[in-house]
Scaffold this motif. Structure first.
Motif, PDB file in Angstrom:
ATOM      1  N   CYS A 220      25.904  34.169  -6.664  1.00 50.88           N
ATOM      2  CA  CYS A 220      27.054  33.373  -7.121  1.00 50.88           C
ATOM      3  C   CYS A 220      26.634  32.394  -8.218  1.00 50.88           C
ATOM      4  O   CYS A 220      27.351  32.205  -9.209  1.00 50.88           O
ATOM      5  CB  CYS A 220      27.668  32.616  -5.955  1.00 50.88           C
ATOM      6  SG  CYS A 220      28.485  33.688  -4.726  1.00 50.88           S
TER       7      CYS A 220
ATOM      8  N   ASP B  97      25.559  34.538 -11.463  1.00 53.65           N
ATOM      9  CA  ASP B  97      26.727  35.170 -12.062  1.00 53.65           C
ATOM     10  C   ASP B  97      27.679  34.142 -12.660  1.00 53.65           C
ATOM     11  O   ASP B  97      28.386  34.431 -13.632  1.00 53.65           O
ATOM     12  CB  ASP B  97      27.450  36.037 -11.032  1.00 53.65           C
ATOM     13  CG  ASP B  97      26.636  37.260 -10.630  1.00 53.65           C
ATOM     14  OD1 ASP B  97      25.857  37.743 -11.467  1.00 53.65           O
ATOM     15  OD2 ASP B  97      26.770  37.718  -9.480  1.00 53.65           O
TER      16      ASP B  97
ATOM     17  N   LYS C 106      28.838  34.275 -16.480  1.00 54.99           N
ATOM     18  CA  LYS C 106      30.261  34.204 -16.805  1.00 54.99           C
ATOM     19  C   LYS C 106      30.513  33.163 -17.897  1.00 54.99           C
ATOM     20  O   LYS C 106      31.222  33.433 -18.879  1.00 54.99           O
ATOM     21  CB  LYS C 106      31.068  33.859 -15.549  1.00 54.99           C
ATOM     22  CG  LYS C 106      32.526  33.509 -15.831  1.00 54.99           C
ATOM     23  CD  LYS C 106      33.198  32.886 -14.620  1.00 54.99           C
ATOM     24  CE  LYS C 106      34.546  32.283 -14.988  1.00 54.99           C
ATOM     25  NZ  LYS C 106      35.190  31.606 -13.827  1.00 54.99           N
TER      26      LYS C 106
ATOM     27  N   HIS D  68      38.688  35.755 -17.981  1.00 50.66           N
ATOM     28  CA  HIS D  68      37.998  36.195 -16.762  1.00 50.66           C
ATOM     29  C   HIS D  68      39.035  36.578 -15.721  1.00 50.66           C
ATOM     30  O   HIS D  68      40.001  35.860 -15.487  1.00 50.66           O
ATOM     31  CB  HIS D  68      37.098  35.085 -16.223  1.00 50.66           C
ATOM     32  CG  HIS D  68      36.303  35.514 -15.034  1.00 50.66           C
ATOM     33  ND1 HIS D  68      36.585  35.106 -13.748  1.00 50.66           N
ATOM     34  CD2 HIS D  68      35.235  36.351 -14.926  1.00 50.66           C
ATOM     35  CE1 HIS D  68      35.735  35.661 -12.909  1.00 50.66           C
ATOM     36  NE2 HIS D  68      34.899  36.414 -13.591  1.00 50.66           N
TER      37      HIS D  68
ATOM     38  N   TYR E 243      35.800  37.782  -9.809  1.00 49.86           N
ATOM     39  CA  TYR E 243      34.384  37.905  -9.436  1.00 49.86           C
ATOM     40  C   TYR E 243      34.274  38.154  -7.939  1.00 49.86           C
ATOM     41  O   TYR E 243      34.928  37.501  -7.120  1.00 49.86           O
ATOM     42  CB  TYR E 243      33.589  36.650  -9.786  1.00 49.86           C
ATOM     43  CG  TYR E 243      32.182  36.700  -9.207  1.00 49.86           C
ATOM     44  CD1 TYR E 243      31.218  37.534  -9.775  1.00 49.86           C
ATOM     45  CD2 TYR E 243      31.831  35.971  -8.064  1.00 49.86           C
ATOM     46  CE1 TYR E 243      29.941  37.622  -9.236  1.00 49.86           C
ATOM     47  CE2 TYR E 243      30.553  36.055  -7.521  1.00 49.86           C
ATOM     48  CZ  TYR E 243      29.612  36.887  -8.114  1.00 49.86           C
ATOM     49  OH  TYR E 243      28.346  36.983  -7.579  1.00 49.86           O
TER      50      TYR E 243
ATOM     51  N   ASN F 109      30.882  39.831  -5.150  1.00 51.80           N
ATOM     52  CA  ASN F 109      29.634  40.585  -5.067  1.00 51.80           C
ATOM     53  C   ASN F 109      29.647  41.425  -3.794  1.00 51.80           C
ATOM     54  O   ASN F 109      30.581  41.325  -2.983  1.00 51.80           O
ATOM     55  CB  ASN F 109      28.396  39.684  -5.182  1.00 51.80           C
ATOM     56  CG  ASN F 109      28.247  38.704  -4.039  1.00 51.80           C
ATOM     57  OD1 ASN F 109      28.329  39.067  -2.867  1.00 51.80           O
ATOM     58  ND2 ASN F 109      28.036  37.426  -4.385  1.00 51.80           N
TER      59      ASN F 109
ATOM     60  N   GLY G  50      26.276  41.689  -8.079  1.00 54.62           N
ATOM     61  CA  GLY G  50      27.448  40.937  -8.518  1.00 54.62           C
ATOM     62  C   GLY G  50      28.343  41.740  -9.446  1.00 54.62           C
ATOM     63  O   GLY G  50      27.872  42.591 -10.212  1.00 54.62           O
TER      64      GLY G  50
ATOM     65  N   HIS H 252      31.734  41.228 -12.136  1.00 55.00           N
ATOM     66  CA  HIS H 252      32.761  40.498 -12.877  1.00 55.00           C
ATOM     67  C   HIS H 252      33.680  41.501 -13.552  1.00 55.00           C
ATOM     68  O   HIS H 252      33.256  42.611 -13.917  1.00 55.00           O
ATOM     69  CB  HIS H 252      32.141  39.665 -14.005  1.00 55.00           C
ATOM     70  CG  HIS H 252      31.497  38.392 -13.594  1.00 55.00           C
ATOM     71  ND1 HIS H 252      32.202  37.333 -13.045  1.00 55.00           N
ATOM     72  CD2 HIS H 252      30.205  37.974 -13.693  1.00 55.00           C
ATOM     73  CE1 HIS H 252      31.364  36.330 -12.823  1.00 55.00           C
ATOM     74  NE2 HIS H 252      30.157  36.686 -13.194  1.00 55.00           N
TER      75      HIS H 252
END
Length: 501
Positions: free
Chosen positions: A229, A232, A236, A287, A290, A292, A306, A308
């Protein structure tokens, strides 16, 4: 500038994106009348039964029905793990597409999990890709055009025959789009920044409202849930910045962070970099979602991958830009152009970056032409219609190219520089037109593209000749694109504006 060491991509080959592949199953039999790439990952990364696959993909898509779609999607970044793990995140991206929107082709771009290419492989040897849901056609003509445009594109069979990162996207396209356009399958595998830039420069000619780009990438590989987290989240932010330098720096910082078991923070880093090199201020990065693998399998959070998803939106649907330059910025660009040529005579380096720190407009990615004249007579002119570099760097390179690389003229001599005038034309983003009624003489430049042939006239050419609109386009079609006086009638036409000073 070289990028991250090759070790950062090798990790993807160690476990092939996730440990979620099902046992082997039978794949559909290709049509014997066509060259078809079979569905090698059906029954492994996604369901092999057509009915079960349709129900699974539709279920993921329906989970995002309230999130809205967009008419101006230029590109998607989508994960490529097994559908069980990343299908929900992928669906968030595909639901951003308007199913009624017609694209001429889809550029499907991903990383290599098996082969190191030091370039890009375009699958020009098949007519279609198979999935349990049917065949998806391949635009072989465009694939061949890419290879003809630059040797950085080639065809290497092993890069495609068992690669999953493109194949897993196809069922989503088949269930979301009413009519799936032909795809251009591209596998990128090189950490050479100059080669990635060359790829972006070739692909940028297709990065318009006619086409959709889909970039296939998972993100952090194999850290704990909490560390994934964190990593990622940093990746991001770097992508959302649209700053390719920040993205590269973040990937490097993540790799040096000492996070346990982190093999990579983006296995599709090189395709993502290629996409980011084509973006400018006319694109918005959104975005979407998200997760994982620990969100799917809560019992296994010590080692996760992960995912996205992003949508890249073309602002105002690619209308001509409101980009402008102040008088100070124009003068600074002229100074950069002249200094670029002057320092070349002495083989001295010259950096324009420090001069432009207080001028954000000069760091935008714009196409530009530099024209050299002497007493009103042309002495050299070189430029790019689309920009993959900051504007000040484009001016630096195009000035030197106009002085020393224009094949129509001898190289500029040192004693000529003082009597040489420099004119700069900064190009706004191109807009596709369907009729020459949309073209305005003296205001618009024209870009004509047909197959692998193309040509352009800058707007100011109309000020130098006494042509009608039809003559302007006819001359460009015949003299620049080489497709004949009336060749423009069934060609792709684009207009743009130029800030000339």
């Amino acid at each position: 500038m070289n990028l991250i060491p090759p070790a950062s991509w090798i990790c993807a080959a160690l476990m092939i994106s996730l440990m979620n592949m099902k046992p082997e199953s039978q794949h559909p039999t290709p049509n014997s009348h066509h060259q078809v790439r079979p569905a090698t990952q059906a029954g492994r990364f996604y369901e092999s039964d057509p009915k079960e696959l349709s129900q699974q993909v539709d279920g993921y898509l329906q989970g995002h029905t309230n999130e809205g779609s967009y008419d101006n999607v230029a590109a998607l970044i989508v994960p490529h793990a097994g559908h069980y793990y990343s299908g929900n995140v992928a669906a968030a991206a595909y639901m951003a597409l308007n199913p009624d929107k017609h694209y001429k082709r889809i550029f499907l771009i991903g990383p290599s999990h098996y082969e190191w290419l030091n370039g890009a492989s375009v699958n020009s040897e098949v007519d279609a890709y198979a999935t349990p849901l049917g065949l998806v056609p391949v635009d072989r003509e465009t694939a061949l055009q890419l290879m003809a445009a630059d040797s950085v594109f080639s065809y290497y069979e092993k890069a495609h025959d068992r690669e999953h990162c493109l194949e897993v996207q196809l069922p989503f396209l088949q269930r979301r789009m009413k009519d799936v356009p032909p795809i251009v399958p591209i596998i990128i595998s090189t950490n050479n920044y100059a080669k990635l830039r060359r790829m972006a420069e070739v692909l940028s000619a297709y990065f318009n409202d006619d086409n959709l780009f889909i970039i296939s990438s998972d993100f952090s590989h194999y850290p704990s849930y909490e560390d994934a987290c964190k990593v990622d989240g940093e990746t991001k932010k770097a992508i959302m910045s649209s700053d390719v330098e920040q993205f590269i720096a973040t990937i490097e910082a993540n790799s040096q962070s000492g996070i346990r078991n982190l093999s990579t923070s983006a296995c599709g880093e090189f395709p993502i970099i290629t996409l980011m090199l084509m973006l400018n201020h006319d694109y918005e990065i959104k975005h979407l979602l998200y997760q994982n693998s620990g969100d799917i399998d809560a019992q296994n959070r010590r080692c996760v991958v992960g995912y996205h998803s992003f949508a890249i939106l073309r602002n105002a649907q690619n209308k001509t830009s409101t980009f402008s330059l102040s008088e100070s910025e124009k003068q600074l660009l002229k100074q950069i152009a002249r200094e670029s040529i002057a320092t070349a005579f002495d083989k001295r380096s010259f950096s324009s970056s420090t001069l432009c720190q207080q001028y954000p407009a000069l760091n935008q990615k714009c196409g530009a032409f530099v024209t050299l004249t002497q007493q009103g007579r042309l002495r050299g002119c070189i430029g790019l219609l689309t920009g993959t570099l900051p504007l000040h760097e484009t001016i630096y390179k195009m000035a030197r190219a106009a002085a020393f690389e224009d094949p129509r003229f001898q190289q500029l001599r040192r004693d000529e520089l003082d009597k040489t005038d420099i004119e700069i034309s900064v190009i706004t983003p191109m807009k596709r037109i369907q009729s020459i009624d949309e073209f305005e003489l003296h205001r618009h430049g024209i870009f004509i593209k047909k197959g692998h042939r193309s040509g352009t006239f800058l707007p100011q050419v109309a000020d130098e000749v006494n042509w009608t609109k039809e003559e302007f386009i006819g001359h460009c079609s015949r003299d620049k694109a080489g497709i004949g006086w009336d060749g423009w009638r069934d060609a792709e036409l684009y207009v743009y504006e130029a800030i000339v000073f």
